[in-house]
Design a protein around this motif. Structure first.
Motif, PDB file in Angstrom:
ATOM      1  N   ALA A 120       0.857  -1.190   0.000  1.00 48.19           N
ATOM      2  CA  ALA A 120       0.000   0.000   0.000  1.00 48.19           C
ATOM      3  C   ALA A 120       0.890   1.236   0.000  1.00 48.19           C
ATOM      4  CB  ALA A 120      -0.910   0.001   1.225  1.00 48.19           C
ATOM      5  N   ASN A 122       1.255   3.569   1.897  1.00 49.49           N
ATOM      6  CA  ASN A 122       1.920   3.918   3.139  1.00 49.49           C
ATOM      7  C   ASN A 122       2.702   2.734   3.713  1.00 49.49           C
ATOM      8  OD1 ASN A 122      -0.109   2.284   3.964  1.00 49.49           O
ATOM      9  ND2 ASN A 122      -1.081   3.727   5.368  1.00 49.49           N
ATOM     10  N   GLY A 220      -8.297  -4.611  -4.864  1.00 42.42           N
ATOM     11  CA  GLY A 220      -9.212  -3.480  -4.879  1.00 42.42           C
ATOM     12  C   GLY A 220     -10.588  -3.840  -5.411  1.00 42.42           C
ATOM     13  N   ASN A 221     -10.689  -4.953  -6.165  1.00 44.68           N
ATOM     14  CA  ASN A 221     -11.985  -5.497  -6.586  1.00 44.68           C
ATOM     15  C   ASN A 221     -12.862  -4.525  -7.358  1.00 44.68           C
ATOM     16  OD1 ASN A 221     -11.229  -7.759  -5.057  1.00 44.68           O
ATOM     17  ND2 ASN A 221     -12.079  -6.847  -3.217  1.00 44.68           N
ATOM     18  N   MET A 222     -12.251  -3.681  -8.205  1.00 46.42           N
ATOM     19  CA  MET A 222     -13.068  -2.759  -8.982  1.00 46.42           C
ATOM     20  C   MET A 222     -13.618  -3.467 -10.212  1.00 46.42           C
ATOM     21  SD  MET A 222     -13.000  -0.167  -7.194  1.00 46.42           S
ATOM     22  CE  MET A 222     -13.866   0.964  -8.252  1.00 46.42           C
ATOM     23  N   ILE A 235     -19.550 -13.385  -5.542  1.00 50.88           N
ATOM     24  CA  ILE A 235     -20.578 -12.343  -5.536  1.00 50.88           C
ATOM     25  C   ILE A 235     -21.925 -12.915  -5.977  1.00 50.88           C
ATOM     26  CG2 ILE A 235     -21.320 -10.229  -6.711  1.00 50.88           C
ATOM     27  CD1 ILE A 235     -18.447  -9.265  -6.613  1.00 50.88           C
ATOM     28  N   GLU A 238     -23.386 -14.906  -3.258  1.00 57.21           N
ATOM     29  CA  GLU A 238     -23.932 -14.106  -2.172  1.00 57.21           C
ATOM     30  C   GLU A 238     -25.236 -13.431  -2.549  1.00 57.21           C
ATOM     31  OE1 GLU A 238     -20.615 -12.008  -0.402  1.00 57.21           O
ATOM     32  OE2 GLU A 238     -19.924 -14.024   0.090  1.00 57.21           O
TER      33      GLU A 238
ATOM     34  N   GLY B  70     -24.524 -11.580   3.828  1.00 55.20           N
ATOM     35  CA  GLY B  70     -24.938 -12.467   2.737  1.00 55.20           C
ATOM     36  C   GLY B  70     -24.285 -13.832   2.845  1.00 55.20           C
ATOM     37  N   ASN B 151     -18.470  -3.322  -1.547  1.00 51.48           N
ATOM     38  CA  ASN B 151     -19.271  -3.671  -2.711  1.00 51.48           C
ATOM     39  C   ASN B 151     -20.715  -3.956  -2.284  1.00 51.48           C
ATOM     40  OD1 ASN B 151     -20.398  -4.842  -4.971  1.00 51.48           O
ATOM     41  ND2 ASN B 151     -18.555  -6.006  -5.491  1.00 51.48           N
ATOM     42  N   LYS B 153     -22.904  -5.466  -3.679  1.00 49.38           N
ATOM     43  CA  LYS B 153     -23.362  -6.806  -4.041  1.00 49.38           C
ATOM     44  C   LYS B 153     -23.060  -7.810  -2.944  1.00 49.38           C
ATOM     45  CE  LYS B 153     -24.208  -6.611  -8.736  1.00 49.38           C
ATOM     46  NZ  LYS B 153     -24.869  -7.544  -9.624  1.00 49.38           N
ATOM     47  N   THR B 154     -22.037  -7.547  -2.151  1.00 51.32           N
ATOM     48  CA  THR B 154     -21.665  -8.528  -1.127  1.00 51.32           C
ATOM     49  C   THR B 154     -21.846  -8.018   0.290  1.00 51.32           C
ATOM     50  OG1 THR B 154     -19.393  -7.779  -1.359  1.00 51.32           O
ATOM     51  CG2 THR B 154     -19.990  -9.789  -2.506  1.00 51.32           C
ATOM     52  N   TYR B 188     -19.597   6.516  -7.291  1.00 52.39           N
ATOM     53  CA  TYR B 188     -18.777   5.302  -7.371  1.00 52.39           C
ATOM     54  C   TYR B 188     -17.548   5.485  -8.263  1.00 52.39           C
ATOM     55  CZ  TYR B 188     -21.655   2.697  -4.230  1.00 52.39           C
ATOM     56  OH  TYR B 188     -22.273   2.271  -3.081  1.00 52.39           O
ATOM     57  N   VAL B 191     -14.691   5.969  -5.934  1.00 49.73           N
ATOM     58  CA  VAL B 191     -14.360   4.853  -5.042  1.00 49.73           C
ATOM     59  C   VAL B 191     -13.174   4.077  -5.621  1.00 49.73           C
ATOM     60  CG1 VAL B 191     -15.212   2.726  -3.982  1.00 49.73           C
ATOM     61  CG2 VAL B 191     -16.756   4.662  -4.287  1.00 49.73           C
ATOM     62  N   PRO B 192     -12.010   4.085  -4.969  1.00 54.34           N
ATOM     63  CA  PRO B 192     -10.842   3.411  -5.543  1.00 54.34           C
ATOM     64  C   PRO B 192     -10.777   1.917  -5.220  1.00 54.34           C
ATOM     65  CG  PRO B 192     -10.199   4.608  -3.572  1.00 54.34           C
ATOM     66  CD  PRO B 192     -11.677   4.811  -3.734  1.00 54.34           C
ATOM     67  N   VAL B 193     -11.454   1.486  -4.163  1.00 63.46           N
ATOM     68  CA  VAL B 193     -11.376   0.097  -3.720  1.00 63.46           C
ATOM     69  C   VAL B 193     -12.758  -0.364  -3.298  1.00 63.46           C
ATOM     70  CG1 VAL B 193     -10.345  -1.505  -2.070  1.00 63.46           C
ATOM     71  CG2 VAL B 193      -9.086   0.527  -2.747  1.00 63.46           C
ATOM     72  N   LEU B 194     -13.189  -1.519  -3.795  1.00 58.33           N
ATOM     73  CA  LEU B 194     -14.457  -2.092  -3.323  1.00 58.33           C
ATOM     74  C   LEU B 194     -14.141  -3.362  -2.546  1.00 58.33           C
ATOM     75  CD1 LEU B 194     -16.964  -2.009  -6.336  1.00 58.33           C
ATOM     76  CD2 LEU B 194     -17.115  -0.651  -4.269  1.00 58.33           C
ATOM     77  N   ASP B 195     -14.117  -3.282  -1.221  1.00 57.62           N
ATOM     78  CA  ASP B 195     -13.910  -4.504  -0.452  1.00 57.62           C
ATOM     79  C   ASP B 195     -15.202  -5.312  -0.427  1.00 57.62           C
ATOM     80  OD1 ASP B 195     -11.161  -4.471   0.874  1.00 57.62           O
ATOM     81  OD2 ASP B 195     -11.845  -2.431   1.184  1.00 57.62           O
ATOM     82  N   THR B 196     -15.097  -6.573   0.033  1.00 58.51           N
ATOM     83  CA  THR B 196     -16.301  -7.403   0.008  1.00 58.51           C
ATOM     84  C   THR B 196     -17.164  -7.198   1.252  1.00 58.51           C
ATOM     85  OG1 THR B 196     -15.027  -9.209   0.917  1.00 58.51           O
ATOM     86  CG2 THR B 196     -15.348  -9.211  -1.451  1.00 58.51           C
ATOM     87  N   THR B 204      -9.190  -0.891   5.083  1.00 58.60           N
ATOM     88  CA  THR B 204      -8.611  -0.167   3.955  1.00 58.60           C
ATOM     89  C   THR B 204      -8.491   1.320   4.290  1.00 58.60           C
ATOM     90  OG1 THR B 204      -9.548  -1.728   2.382  1.00 58.60           O
ATOM     91  CG2 THR B 204      -8.933   0.416   1.517  1.00 58.60           C
ATOM     92  N   GLU B 207      -6.406   1.586   8.230  1.00 55.77           N
ATOM     93  CA  GLU B 207      -5.047   1.051   8.345  1.00 55.77           C
ATOM     94  C   GLU B 207      -4.211   1.253   7.087  1.00 55.77           C
ATOM     95  OE1 GLU B 207      -5.697  -2.952   9.778  1.00 55.77           O
ATOM     96  OE2 GLU B 207      -7.003  -2.018  11.280  1.00 55.77           O
ATOM     97  N   ARG B 208      -4.835   1.084   5.889  1.00 56.68           N
ATOM     98  CA  ARG B 208      -4.056   1.257   4.660  1.00 56.68           C
ATOM     99  C   ARG B 208      -3.907   2.725   4.303  1.00 56.68           C
ATOM    100  NH1 ARG B 208      -4.889  -3.834   4.894  1.00 56.68           N
ATOM    101  NH2 ARG B 208      -3.399  -3.604   6.557  1.00 56.68           N
ATOM    102  N   ILE B 210      -6.128   4.544   2.727  1.00 56.41           N
ATOM    103  CA  ILE B 210      -6.744   4.838   1.433  1.00 56.41           C
ATOM    104  C   ILE B 210      -7.998   5.684   1.652  1.00 56.41           C
ATOM    105  CG2 ILE B 210      -7.862   3.796  -0.589  1.00 56.41           C
ATOM    106  CD1 ILE B 210      -5.052   2.936  -0.564  1.00 56.41           C
TER     107      ILE B 210
END
Lengths: 276, 333
Positions: A120, A122, A220-222, A235, A238, B70, B151, B153-154, B188, B191-196, B204, B207-208, B210
């Motif tokens: 990351a 940082n 990042g899952n975009m 997904i 779910e 979910g 996300n 969806k999840t 959206y 939004v740079p990151v979509l965690d589940t 994210t 701690e990260r 972002i």
């Protein structure tokens, strides 16, 4: 003796074959065939619209592309590591040898979280790369990094035993016959190890396609950019859409089977062509 | 991961079977819940065990299973032998009812307040001093602002956040369906990151490092504030948000098989008791009623409910989050 040529020296062929078929059926064929059955219910049109939607297509491209790239890098790194471990004696070789296997044992989510923390912006390495404009975490590069991490040991472990068997005297003989180092490598060493590198490549590639735990943390899952096929499957599950999930899985399954088959054929071909 | 999950489910159920038969004197109850309730149920379970012992003399052990809402619902559908579920949104319990018949379709009317003993809402968590001056929803799409949310969806929490953003844009001056669509699309893009899941996004952001703002469950935002160094983050209340109701239910078929029907009902009803409400408030959930300020009070925020704004979860799910729905359209090039 001549009459009994068909008999193996080791006893128990029937039993061994029975166990093999039984376990392949219970653990591999029956579960995989349910994927086919599940998608069979959904109709061709629905199936096709699921697996050709832009998001799914993008995920396929990312999954196959990143796995392929990572497997190529794995093959090079793995070969070099195997070479260092078999051909040189140095202090700590035993420890290094054991470290190679760590990615096998480590839960992949732990690997993913750690790699993300380090890469990351940082993080330890990420903060050094960021001024250079290189971003690893949450990009496609991050996916490749995670897949390299989980894939390298496969190559090391398939190439290492072959290198160990390869007698250094062969290389010395080539040298005394006037071959240059490059020529020795190309004509003596490479032919002997190509089949095992290909096996390692295939294993690393297959593992990369299925890898989930380490990738989802760093990617990042975009949608359309860094979303891998296994994540799309999760997904869909779910959303309780089991059919769409199995449809996506079926394409991955078929494609991996075809690719693995091709690699196996290639491997046989190289083994024959380069036979010493 | 799915395989790991199933494997985990098998292991867990084996353990539970073993545990159930091993100690006949103690009754066990399994509560299948979502990510953001870990800390709350740890305290609540301890209180309930004491209450039940005093009331009936029976020893009870509460076991918890936590993951994304979910995922938890799917584990129950696939056979996780839970007695009660406490999930992030009604749609996930509806799915259990529809797919397994473990509980009736009208489960939500069996307990007060739509079976939601506590509620929460979606707030903004920003960095120290709020350097990007984020005050309300439209500030999220200012140039250079980066937004972290999981996300939809999840993640249950992410769905609540999406709906809150949509409803804001719809009800704003000159708002319309089209405007709302444009707003969430723009949002959206930031939004740079979509965690589940919610916990992934929190990590994210916190701690990260972002993003400038995290769209978060209110109780999760307070958890971050309390767990990190003082003053590192701030909570911003937007002008309007959604009432996020995480509902609870007992699974009729499972409890009657385990002989835990009375216990499971009492366990959930106790959530509505004074003590249950107080524990929820202590964990930054909003109690059903807080008339005299008896419990910890959270800042006032104007809210709307999913039933009023979207006609309930089933229609919201279908319109926004199903395959090909509004959320998918956002990402169509």
């Amino acid at each position: 003796m001549a009459l009994k040529q068909n008999r193996s020296i080791l006893p128990g062929f029937g039993l061994a074959m029975g166990i093999t078929v039984a376990y392949l059926s219970v653990l591999v064929l029956i579960p995989l065939s349910t994927i086919f059955l599940n998608t069979a219910h959904m109709g061709w049109h629905h199936f096709w619209s699921v697996v050709t939607s832009p998001r799914v297509e993008a995920a396929y491209r990312i999954s196959f592309g990143a796995s392929f790239l990572a497997a190529i890098i794995d093959s090079m790194l793995g070969f070099i590591a195997a070479w260092a471990l078999t051909r040189y004696r140095f202090i700590g070789a035993g420890i290094l040898d054991a470290i190679v296997d760590l990615p096998f044992a480590l839960p992949t989510s732990v690997a993913g979280i750690t790699l993300t923390a380090i890469f990351a912006n940082n993080g330890l390495i990420g903060s050094l790369l960021a001024p250079l404009g290189i971003r690893v975490a949450f990009t496609r590069l991050g996916i490749v990094v995670a897949l390299i991490f989980v894939g390298v040991p496969f190559v090391v472990r398939t190439v290492q035993p072959v290198l160990q068997e390869l007698d250094p005297e062969l290389e010395e003989a080539a040298e005394t016959l006037g071959a240059t180092r490059a020529r020795t490598f190309a004509r003596v060493i490479l032919p002997a190890i190509v089949p095992s590198v290909l096996t390692g490549f295939a294993l690393a590639f297959a593992r990369g396609l299925g890898e989930y735990g380490s990738v989802i943390f760093i990617s990042g899952n975009m949608p359309l950019r860094t979303e891998i096929a296994p994540l799309l499957i999760v997904i869909e599950l779910e959303q309780f859409d089991y059919r769409a999930a199995t449809a996506i899985a079926l394409v991955v399954l078929l494609a991996s089977f075809v690719i693995l088959l091709a690699i196996n054929l290639l491997q046989r071909w190289t083994a024959r062509t380069y036979a010493l | 991961m799915t395989r790991k999950c199933l494997f985990g489910v098998v292991i867990v159920s084996l353990f539970l079977c073993g545990a159930r038969s091993a100690s006949a004197a103690t009754v066990a109850l399994l509560n299948a819940s979502y990510d953001a309730t870990r800390e709350f149920y740890r305290d609540y379970n301890a209180a309930f065990v004491k209450y039940w012992k005093a009331k009936t003399g029976q020893d009870v052990r509460i076991e918890m299973s936590h993951t994304g809402s979910g995922k938890e619902a799917r584990a129950v559908i696939d056979g996780l032998d839970a007695d009660v579920v406490s999930l992030a949104l009604a749609y996930d319990i509806d799915a259990i009812a529809r797919r397994t018949g473990y509980l009736p379709a009208d489960w939500q009317s069996r307990l007060p307040n739509d079976s939601s003993p506590y509620s929460s809402t979606i707030v903004f968590l920003v960095r120290k001093g709020n350097p990007k001056h984020i005050k309300d929803w439209p500030d999220l799409i200012n140039p250079g602002v980066s937004v972290v949310t999981p996300n939809p969806k999840t993640s249950g929490g992410a769905r609540w956040a999406f709906l809150a953003a949509w409803e804001y844009a719809l009800k704003a001056d000159g708002g319309s369906e089209d405007k709302a669509r444009q707003f969430v699309r723009a949002l959206y893009k930031h939004v740079p990151v979509l965690d589940t899941g919610a916990r992934g996004s929190t990590a994210t952001f916190a701690e990260r490092g972002i993003g400038d703002v995290l769209l978060s469950w209110e109780n999760e935002a307070y958890l971050v504030i309390n767990k990190s160094a003082k003053g590192q983050f701030e909570i911003i209340y937007p002008s309007i948000s959604i009432v996020a109701q995480p509902p609870v239910a007992w699974l009729d078929k499972n409890v009657s098989r385990h002989g835990t029907t009375a216990l499971a009902k009492a366990y959930l009803e106790y959530l509505y008791s004074e003590q249950g409400q107080e524990i929820a408030a202590n964990h930054y959930f909003r109690p059903v009623k807080n008339p005299t300020g008896r419990y910890r009070a959270l800042p006032f925020i104007k809210t709307f409910t999913i039933n009023d704004a979207f006609g309930g979860w089933s229609s919201a799910q279908k319109k926004f989050f199903a395959d090909g729905g509004v959320f998918d359209q956002i990402y169509q090039p």
